[in-house]
Motif scaffolding. Structure first.
Motif, PDB file in Angstrom:
ATOM      1  N   ASP A   5       0.890  -1.151   0.000  1.00 23.74           N
ATOM      2  CA  ASP A   5       0.000   0.000   0.000  1.00 23.74           C
ATOM      3  C   ASP A   5       0.930   1.203   0.000  1.00 23.74           C
ATOM      4  N   LEU A   6       0.904   1.963  -1.072  1.00 23.09           N
ATOM      5  CA  LEU A   6       1.804   3.102  -1.250  1.00 23.09           C
ATOM      6  C   LEU A   6       1.024   4.376  -0.942  1.00 23.09           C
ATOM      7  N   THR A  31      -0.960  -0.632  -4.335  1.00 26.32           N
ATOM      8  CA  THR A  31      -2.255   0.009  -4.230  1.00 26.32           C
ATOM      9  C   THR A  31      -1.919   1.428  -3.797  1.00 26.32           C
ATOM     10  N   VAL A  32      -2.205   2.388  -4.650  1.00 28.25           N
ATOM     11  CA  VAL A  32      -1.797   3.771  -4.392  1.00 28.25           C
ATOM     12  C   VAL A  32      -2.911   4.503  -3.647  1.00 28.25           C
ATOM     13  N   GLY A  59       3.796  -4.223   4.610  1.00 24.33           N
ATOM     14  CA  GLY A  59       3.304  -3.988   3.263  1.00 24.33           C
ATOM     15  C   GLY A  59       2.900  -2.549   3.011  1.00 24.33           C
ATOM     16  N   THR A  60       3.518  -1.619   3.750  1.00 23.83           N
ATOM     17  CA  THR A  60       3.171  -0.202   3.606  1.00 23.83           C
ATOM     18  C   THR A  60       4.403   0.621   3.268  1.00 23.83           C
ATOM     19  N   ILE A 103      12.076   0.078  -1.123  1.00 19.29           N
ATOM     20  CA  ILE A 103      11.289  -1.158  -1.123  1.00 19.29           C
ATOM     21  C   ILE A 103      12.192  -2.371  -1.330  1.00 19.29           C
ATOM     22  N   LEU A 104      13.321  -2.176  -2.010  1.00 17.02           N
ATOM     23  CA  LEU A 104      14.295  -3.271  -2.080  1.00 17.02           C
ATOM     24  C   LEU A 104      14.811  -3.604  -0.684  1.00 17.02           C
ATOM     25  N   HIS A 105      15.117  -2.579   0.108  1.00 10.72           N
ATOM     26  CA  HIS A 105      15.493  -2.823   1.514  1.00 10.72           C
ATOM     27  C   HIS A 105      14.354  -3.533   2.241  1.00 10.72           C
ATOM     28  N   ALA A 106      13.119  -3.089   1.991  1.00 10.66           N
ATOM     29  CA  ALA A 106      11.959  -3.641   2.693  1.00 10.66           C
ATOM     30  C   ALA A 106      11.806  -5.140   2.459  1.00 10.66           C
TER      31      ALA A 106
END
Length: 164
Positions: A5-6, A31-32, A59-60, A103-106
């Motif tokens: 969720d962006l 999901t923007v 997921g945020t 998000i790569l780190h995430a």
């Protein structure tokens, strides 16, 4: 495929950056939204992280502006990330690369290791170009190299190497 969720803090940020999200490979699904997710703040005694909002729900991703007095430009771990957009940020694609980086780190990928892992992600011709680039005293911290490295990390994540 990781789904996030962006959240863009403001509608202006969303309208500015959402069209550029196509730079991020479809391995990442979004999901923007506009608004602020549930956030917590890192160590308030550390000047780098003081005031930096970080999402609580997995997921945020949260993209915020300078109205929030934070120093760090981004952070990502454990399927969460935050990215700050400063008044000085003019290149929207570079901001989206910052989102991709976090998000790569995430997802557990080593997004800070571009130079250290150059031998793993570069082709022979890219290694020659990398050496020539450096010999001309050109900075390596540019979108051209980041894009190539992030594509490699994304493919690495898709194959199940490293990360979650």
């Amino acid at each position: 495929m990781p789904h996030f969720d962006l959240f863009f803090k403001t509608e202006d940020l969303r309208q500015r950056l959402e069209p550029h999200l196509r730079l991020i490979p479809p391995y990442f699904q979004f999901t923007v939204r506009t608004g602020t997710p549930d956030v917590r703040f890192f160590d308030q005694k550390d000047p780098m992280w003081k005031g930096f909002p970080f999402p609580v729900p997995k997921g945020t991703v949260y993209v915020f502006d300078d109205a929030i007095p934070a120093r760090a430009l981004g952070g990502g771990m454990h399927m969460r990330a935050s990215v700050r957009v400063t008044r000085e940020d003019r290149d929207d694609e570079a901001i989206v690369l910052r989102i991709w980086h976090e998000i790569l780190h995430a997802i557990g990928q080593p997004a800070d290791d571009m130079a250290r892992r150059a031998g793993e992600w570069q082709s022979v011709s890219e290694r020659v170009m990398w050496a020539a680039w450096q010999s001309l005293s050109r900075p390596l911290d540019v979108p051209f190299w980041h894009r190539k490295f992030y594509v490699w990390l994304t493919e690495r994540a898709e194959s199940g190497a490293g990360g979650r």
